[in-house]
Structure formats: structure tokens, C-alpha cells
Write a protein that holds these residues in place. Structure first.
Motif, PDB file in Angstrom:
ATOM      1  N   SER A  20       0.933  -1.152   0.278  1.00 51.45           N
ATOM      2  CA  SER A  20       0.153  -0.071   0.090  1.00 51.45           C
ATOM      3  C   SER A  20       0.774   1.062   0.239  1.00 51.45           C
ATOM      4  O   SER A  20       0.377   2.327  -0.619  1.00 51.45           O
ATOM      5  N   ASN A  21       2.205   1.116   0.815  1.00 47.85           N
ATOM      6  CA  ASN A  21       2.716   2.256   0.732  1.00 47.85           C
ATOM      7  C   ASN A  21       3.542   2.599  -0.684  1.00 47.85           C
ATOM      8  O   ASN A  21       3.664   3.682  -0.892  1.00 47.85           O
ATOM      9  N   SER A  22       3.804   1.546  -1.162  1.00 54.53           N
ATOM     10  CA  SER A  22       4.684   1.751  -2.632  1.00 54.53           C
ATOM     11  C   SER A  22       3.730   1.958  -3.716  1.00 54.53           C
ATOM     12  O   SER A  22       3.840   2.670  -4.604  1.00 54.53           O
ATOM     13  N   LEU A  26      -1.424   8.281   0.936  1.00 56.90           N
ATOM     14  CA  LEU A  26      -2.660   8.566   1.563  1.00 56.90           C
ATOM     15  C   LEU A  26      -3.466   9.592   1.164  1.00 56.90           C
ATOM     16  O   LEU A  26      -2.746  10.825   1.164  1.00 56.90           O
ATOM     17  N   VAL A  27      -4.634   9.424   0.907  1.00 50.66           N
ATOM     18  CA  VAL A  27      -5.426  10.577   0.494  1.00 50.66           C
ATOM     19  C   VAL A  27      -6.698  10.811   1.604  1.00 50.66           C
ATOM     20  O   VAL A  27      -7.209   9.553   2.038  1.00 50.66           O
ATOM     21  N   GLN A  34     -16.882  12.134  -1.980  1.00 49.33           N
ATOM     22  CA  GLN A  34     -15.587  11.742  -2.523  1.00 49.33           C
ATOM     23  C   GLN A  34     -15.191  10.399  -2.142  1.00 49.33           C
ATOM     24  O   GLN A  34     -14.472   9.729  -3.139  1.00 49.33           O
ATOM     25  N   TYR A  35     -15.739   9.656  -1.299  1.00 50.98           N
ATOM     26  CA  TYR A  35     -15.519   8.265  -1.280  1.00 50.98           C
ATOM     27  C   TYR A  35     -16.064   7.545  -2.376  1.00 50.98           C
ATOM     28  O   TYR A  35     -15.404   6.442  -2.773  1.00 50.98           O
ATOM     29  N   LEU A  36     -17.549   7.840  -2.614  1.00 57.35           N
ATOM     30  CA  LEU A  36     -17.901   7.023  -3.827  1.00 57.35           C
ATOM     31  C   LEU A  36     -16.978   7.420  -4.990  1.00 57.35           C
ATOM     32  O   LEU A  36     -17.034   6.236  -5.942  1.00 57.35           O
ATOM     33  N   PRO A  43     -11.637   0.362  -6.785  1.00 57.78           N
ATOM     34  CA  PRO A  43     -12.734  -0.576  -6.008  1.00 57.78           C
ATOM     35  C   PRO A  43     -12.135  -0.999  -4.700  1.00 57.78           C
ATOM     36  O   PRO A  43     -12.638  -1.346  -3.722  1.00 57.78           O
ATOM     37  N   ASN A  44     -10.749  -1.163  -4.683  1.00 60.02           N
ATOM     38  CA  ASN A  44      -9.839  -1.524  -3.674  1.00 60.02           C
ATOM     39  C   ASN A  44     -10.210  -0.477  -2.310  1.00 60.02           C
ATOM     40  O   ASN A  44      -9.857  -0.809  -1.350  1.00 60.02           O
ATOM     41  N   ASN A  45     -10.725   0.670  -2.643  1.00 65.54           N
ATOM     42  CA  ASN A  45     -10.903   1.570  -1.658  1.00 65.54           C
ATOM     43  C   ASN A  45     -12.313   1.291  -0.986  1.00 65.54           C
ATOM     44  O   ASN A  45     -12.410   2.169  -0.021  1.00 65.54           O
ATOM     45  N   GLU A  46     -12.989   0.505  -1.403  1.00 63.38           N
ATOM     46  CA  GLU A  46     -14.452   0.021  -0.651  1.00 63.38           C
ATOM     47  C   GLU A  46     -14.160  -0.237   0.659  1.00 63.38           C
ATOM     48  O   GLU A  46     -13.482  -1.172   1.019  1.00 63.38           O
TER      49      GLU A  46
END
Length: 107
Positions: A20-22, A26-27, A34-36, A43-46
Motif C-alpha cells: 500500500s505504501n509503494s 494516503l488521501v 469523495q468516497y464514492l 474498487p479496493n478503496n471500498e
């Protein structure tokens, strides 16, 4: 046995963190819209409710009880959410525990 499994969990966590770091920075999301949009883009942000995806997982959400250092309930509901890739990793771990007839509280 327990130490090997705990080391496995630790290595899995560090591996996910390194990926995740590479991959991106972070947003901070300030609104539901904004989430949607972020989920639509990736899709991994769900955010997924862990207990719904892994019904037999044992969660200890202390701040939904008085059993914490504040001695007061901080959350109205004992629910936990994580991003989809995290939940998928937890599913793999829970499946491994199930095959060995172990429970998360055994550790």
C-alpha cells in the motif's frame, strides 16, 4: 505452532503495508461523494463490514463497551470496517484457522 502462525500474520501485515505504501499516498476523504468517487476510481478503496464478510471472526471492539481505559461506551455499535483487500486477507487467515480448527481467541 502459535509463534509460527503469529509470525505469518505479522509478515502478511507488513507485506500489505509495503504494497500500500509503494502503490499510492494516503488521501484524506472528507465527504461521502469523495468516497464514492474514490471507490469508482479504485474498487479496493471500498469499505467493507468485516463481520458481514467473515461471520465467524472474533472482534473485540472495546470502545463499544465499558471494558476500556475510559470505562465508558464510546461507540454506539460494535462494528468494524476495512478496505476490501484487508478483508480478503483476513478471510484467508480465518479460513486457515478454520482448517486447523483454531479460533482467533486461541492466540
Amino acid at each position: 505452532m502459535k509463534i509460527k502462525f503469529l509470525l505469518f500474520l505479522l509478515s502478511l501485515s507488513f507485506s500489505a503495508l509495503a504494497q500500500s505504501n509503494s502503490a499510492s499516498k494516503l488521501v484524506v476523504i472528507n465527504s461521502y461523494n469523495q468516497y464514492l468517487a474514490s471507490v469508482k476510481t479504485n474498487p479496493n478503496n471500498e469499505l467493507v463490514e468485516i463481520k458481514k464478510e467473515i461471520p465467524n471472526i472474533k472482534l473485540d471492539i472495546r470502545y463499544a463497551t465499558k471494558n476500556n481505559f475510559m470505562k465508558q461506551v464510546m461507540y454506539k455499535q460494535a462494528r468494524a470496517f476495512a478496505r476490501r483487500p484487508v478483508v480478503e486477507s483476513l478471510k484467508k487467515i480465518q479460513k486457515e484457522l478454520n482448517t486447523k480448527r483454531l479460533r482467533t481467541e486461541d492466540f
